[in-house]
Design a protein around this motif. Structure first.
Motif, short mmCIF file in Angstrom:
data_model
loop_
_atom_site.label_atom_id
_atom_site.label_comp_id
_atom_site.label_asym_id
_atom_site.label_seq_id
_atom_site.Cartn_x
_atom_site.Cartn_y
_atom_site.Cartn_z
N THR A 158 -7.62 -0.66 -10.21
CA THR A 158 -7.60 -0.64 -8.85
C THR A 158 -8.83 0.23 -8.63
O THR A 158 -9.31 0.77 -9.18
N ARG A 183 -1.14 -4.81 -6.32
CA ARG A 183 -0.61 -3.72 -5.37
C ARG A 183 -0.61 -4.61 -3.63
O ARG A 183 -1.95 -5.27 -2.96
N GLN A 231 -7.00 -0.42 -0.44
CA GLN A 231 -6.97 -0.67 -2.50
C GLN A 231 -6.58 -1.66 -2.23
O GLN A 231 -5.53 -2.17 -1.90
N TYR A 232 -7.25 -3.03 -3.91
CA TYR A 232 -6.52 -3.28 -4.00
C TYR A 232 -6.46 -2.84 -6.26
O TYR A 232 -6.87 -2.41 -6.44
N ALA A 233 -5.50 -4.00 -6.80
CA ALA A 233 -5.53 -3.46 -8.06
C ALA A 233 -5.33 -5.05 -8.54
O ALA A 233 -4.99 -6.00 -8.38
N SER A 246 -4.21 -9.21 -5.50
CA SER A 246 -3.87 -7.90 -5.77
C SER A 246 -2.57 -7.74 -5.99
O SER A 246 -1.86 -8.34 -5.71
#
Length: 111
Positions: free
Chosen positions: A33, A62, A94-96, A60
């Motif tokens: 992430t 997430r 945030q990104y994953a 992403s």
């Protein structure tokens, strides 16, 4: 002699939006992430809106709140639903994904 401009341009530009990005703890599944922080560093005190980032095929694993950051099309992502980011303020999300997306400011509107 040289001509001097009769006024100093105190508006802002896309250079006044700074994007920081760094790794954070991976998801339980092991997917990396990243935390992205976007700042308005405009010294003349102007809010900046309609902030578009070049973002490739951003995706992403997430969910990213679409009002904070969403992809409109290839290499075009919109920040903050197009709303203004006040001077000195920042927005983060945030990104994953298995790799980090290069994110850069492509266009803004200064007020």
């Amino acid at each position: 002699g040289k001509e001097l401009p009769d006024r100093v341009d105190d508006s802002c530009s896309k250079e006044d939006i700074v994007v920081y990005q760094g790794p954070t703890a991976p998801l339980p599944s092991g997917i990396p992430t990243y935390t992205v922080q976007v700042l308005n560093v405009c010294a003349s005190g102007h809010p900046i809106s309609a902030i578009h980032l070049a973002c490739g095929w951003f995706s992403s694993a997430r969910m990213v709140n679409p009002s904070t950051f969403r992809r409109l099309g290839y290499n075009d992502c919109l920040l903050n639903d197009g709303g203004p980011l006040a001077p000195g303020s920042s927005l983060s999300f945030q990104y994953a994904n298995t790799y980090r997306y290069p994110l850069s400011v492509s266009s803004v509107v200064c007020h």
